[in-house]
Design a protein around this motif. Structure first.
Motif, short mmCIF file in Angstrom:
data_model
loop_
_atom_site.label_atom_id
_atom_site.label_comp_id
_atom_site.label_asym_id
_atom_site.label_seq_id
_atom_site.Cartn_x
_atom_site.Cartn_y
_atom_site.Cartn_z
N PHE A 184 0.61 -1.21 -0.17
CA PHE A 184 0.05 -0.03 0.16
C PHE A 184 0.76 1.37 0.06
O PHE A 184 0.31 2.37 0.23
CB PHE A 184 -1.13 -0.20 1.42
N ASP A 185 2.09 1.12 -0.11
CA ASP A 185 3.07 2.33 -0.50
C ASP A 185 2.96 2.96 -1.80
O ASP A 185 3.85 3.85 -1.91
CB ASP A 185 4.40 1.80 0.10
N THR A 186 2.46 2.38 -2.62
CA THR A 186 2.30 2.95 -4.14
C THR A 186 0.84 2.68 -4.55
O THR A 186 -0.36 2.34 -3.74
CB THR A 186 3.26 2.40 -4.95
N SER A 187 0.61 3.28 -5.68
CA SER A 187 -0.66 3.03 -6.37
C SER A 187 -0.83 1.73 -6.50
O SER A 187 -0.16 0.87 -7.23
CB SER A 187 -0.75 3.81 -7.80
N LEU A 188 -1.98 1.04 -5.90
CA LEU A 188 -2.21 -0.43 -5.50
C LEU A 188 -3.61 -0.71 -6.58
O LEU A 188 -4.60 -0.35 -6.02
CB LEU A 188 -2.49 -0.88 -4.34
N PRO A 189 -3.66 -1.45 -7.64
CA PRO A 189 -4.76 -1.60 -8.58
C PRO A 189 -5.41 -2.77 -7.30
O PRO A 189 -5.11 -3.62 -6.99
CB PRO A 189 -4.25 -2.37 -9.59
N LEU A 190 -6.90 -2.33 -7.56
CA LEU A 190 -7.89 -3.34 -6.75
C LEU A 190 -8.69 -4.20 -7.56
O LEU A 190 -8.93 -5.17 -7.25
CB LEU A 190 -8.86 -2.29 -5.86
N ILE A 191 -9.19 -3.42 -8.76
CA ILE A 191 -9.80 -4.20 -9.45
C ILE A 191 -9.96 -3.63 -11.09
O ILE A 191 -9.61 -2.12 -11.01
CB ILE A 191 -11.43 -4.17 -9.24
N THR A 192 -9.74 -4.62 -11.85
CA THR A 192 -10.00 -4.09 -13.41
C THR A 192 -11.43 -3.86 -13.76
O THR A 192 -12.24 -4.87 -13.79
CB THR A 192 -9.50 -4.91 -14.30
N ILE A 193 -11.67 -2.65 -14.33
CA ILE A 193 -13.19 -2.75 -15.01
C ILE A 193 -12.84 -2.44 -16.51
O ILE A 193 -12.31 -2.00 -17.38
CB ILE A 193 -13.88 -1.32 -14.70
N ASP A 194 -13.80 -3.61 -17.13
CA ASP A 194 -13.36 -3.71 -18.46
C ASP A 194 -14.79 -3.51 -18.91
O ASP A 194 -15.72 -4.30 -19.31
CB ASP A 194 -13.12 -5.30 -18.78
N PRO A 195 -14.94 -2.33 -19.74
CA PRO A 195 -16.60 -1.97 -20.19
C PRO A 195 -16.70 -2.46 -21.53
O PRO A 195 -16.91 -1.48 -22.45
CB PRO A 195 -16.42 -0.52 -19.78
N THR A 196 -16.63 -3.51 -21.73
CA THR A 196 -16.84 -3.73 -23.18
C THR A 196 -17.78 -4.90 -23.69
O THR A 196 -18.19 -5.33 -24.77
CB THR A 196 -15.19 -4.75 -23.65
N GLY A 197 -18.93 -4.57 -22.76
CA GLY A 197 -20.15 -5.36 -23.15
C GLY A 197 -21.01 -4.47 -23.80
O GLY A 197 -20.75 -3.22 -24.29
#
Length: 389
Positions: A184-197
């Motif tokens: 958590f000391d840097t930008s940490l990805p939590l979830i990918t949003i893939d809006p291709t529907g």
């Protein structure tokens, strides 16, 4: 006329409240989210296809033992800074992918962590439009680039994904040094949003709901609630000795992180007697036979929540109500905090004043609670009970 919630649409959550085991039970998974809607909210044209363009995000941090079981230890570090995990989970998964509609997306965010705050942002810097807080929708959307969500808080946000481009929801380093341990000391990805529907039909309205006006002259102060940390010097002393200041200054190396982790993980467990008096409210630590204070039912009240000279973060939660924040550190609340709330965070000697009304009675045998939503603080005495009549 009392200030009351006149539109019930809300995003609420539940968990056990068994003293002194709330923290451990939540860590082990006994928590969840539920949605309250009504005709007014349903008629706004917001994204509403569950799991398609209306996505729940329960964000939590965990630490696991070598055998894969949950780590939890009530030691000096825990009663001081709360639970410090090293793994971020969203809906129980590490870095999942949400395949969504292409269009406006509604993210229903719950910080279900025991003690960690999240500073949320989109990896490509697209705006986050806050439309609701703990107890319901705001009057108007509030556009932000970053959204700070403390333990126990909920926010509804809309994100424009009409471009069909994938992005991550990330958490950025927060102000609490101990919560900047890796990763958590840097930008940490939590979830990918893939809006291709398929293209979604939901919209971002210009206006949402009408909230009751804040009275020009608030009622006199009727209740003060001061957080107390009785072992703060001792707990922070151990962390400072391990190198916390270097983490605060942004200069910590792997050896400092290792020493701090040892304090968190290996610090000896406190006895129940030791931990039950580690924290308090108004000079007293919680006990099951504590005498409740009393509150008038169906009456607009002004409460003051503070921590005196304490600098620790305390997301203060109150049962049996949704309130409006009157001021934070003598300033009006930010626009995204001006709606219905049941949790308000104070830190660095902070003060919050709220306007609150309790519509339902609470008897001595079934009182309401007010407590810090850092659950290790709650389970170590930072909780008080009250009746409503």
């Amino acid at each position: 006329m009392p200030l009351t919630v006149d539109q019930p649409a809300a995003m609420l959550w539940f968990h056990p409240h068994i003293y002194p085991a709330t923290a451990e039970l939540v860590i082990k998974g006994l928590a969840g989210l539920f949605i309250v809607s009504d005709e007014e909210s349903d008629g706004l044209g917001l994204p509403s296809r569950w799991g398609v363009d209306d996505i729940p995000l329960i964000i939590q941090d965990r630490r696991f033992k070598p055998d894969g079981s949950f780590f939890h230890r009530f030691n000096l570090a825990a009663v001081t800074v709360g639970y410090v995990g090293d793994t971020a989970l969203v809906n129980g998964s590490t870095y999942p992918i949400a395949k969504t509609a292409q269009g406006w997306l509604r993210l229903r965010i719950l910080n279900g962590s025991n003690g960690r705050s999240y500073r949320l942002a989109a990896s490509d810097n697209r705006s986050i439009h806050v439309i609701g807080s703990d107890g319901g929708l705001l009057e108007h959307p509030v556009s932000m680039k970053e959204l700070l969500v403390h333990a126990g808080e909920r926010f509804e946000v809309l994100v424009d994904a009409r471009d069909g481009q994938s992005f991550d929801l990330v958490t950025l380093p927060v102000d609490q040094p101990i919560m900047r341990l890796p990763p958590f000391d840097t930008s940490l990805p939590l979830i990918t949003i893939d809006p291709t529907g398929a293209e979604g039909a939901g919209l971002l309205p210009d206006a949402l709901v009408t909230l009751p006006s804040i009275p020009t002259t608030p009622p006199p102060l009727s209740q003060s609630l001061t957080r107390n940390m009785n072992r703060d010097d001792e707990g922070m002393g151990a962390l400072m000795k391990a190198g916390l200041k270097k983490l605060k200054d942004g200069s910590a190396d792997a050896s400092v992180a290792k020493k701090l982790t040892e304090v968190i993980v290996d610090g000896p467990t406190l006895s129940q007697a030791e931990r039950s008096t580690a924290n308090g409210v108004n000079g007293s630590s919680f006990a099951l036979d504590s005498k409740p204070f009393s509150v008038k039912q169906n009456t607009l009240l002004r409460w003051r929540i503070d921590e005196n000279s304490d600098a620790m973060l305390h997301p203060v939660h109150i049962h049996g109500c949704q309130f409006r924040v009157l001021s934070m550190d003598d300033n009006p609340p930010s626009a995204h905090l001006a709606g219905w709330k049941d949790t308000v965070a104070i830190s660095k000697g902070g003060v919050a004043e709220i306007l609150v009304n309790f519509p339902h009675a609470a008897e001595v045998r079934t009182p309401y609670m007010t407590h810090c939503h850092i659950l290790e603080h709650e389970d170590s005495g930072m909780m008080a009970q009250f009746t409503v009549s």
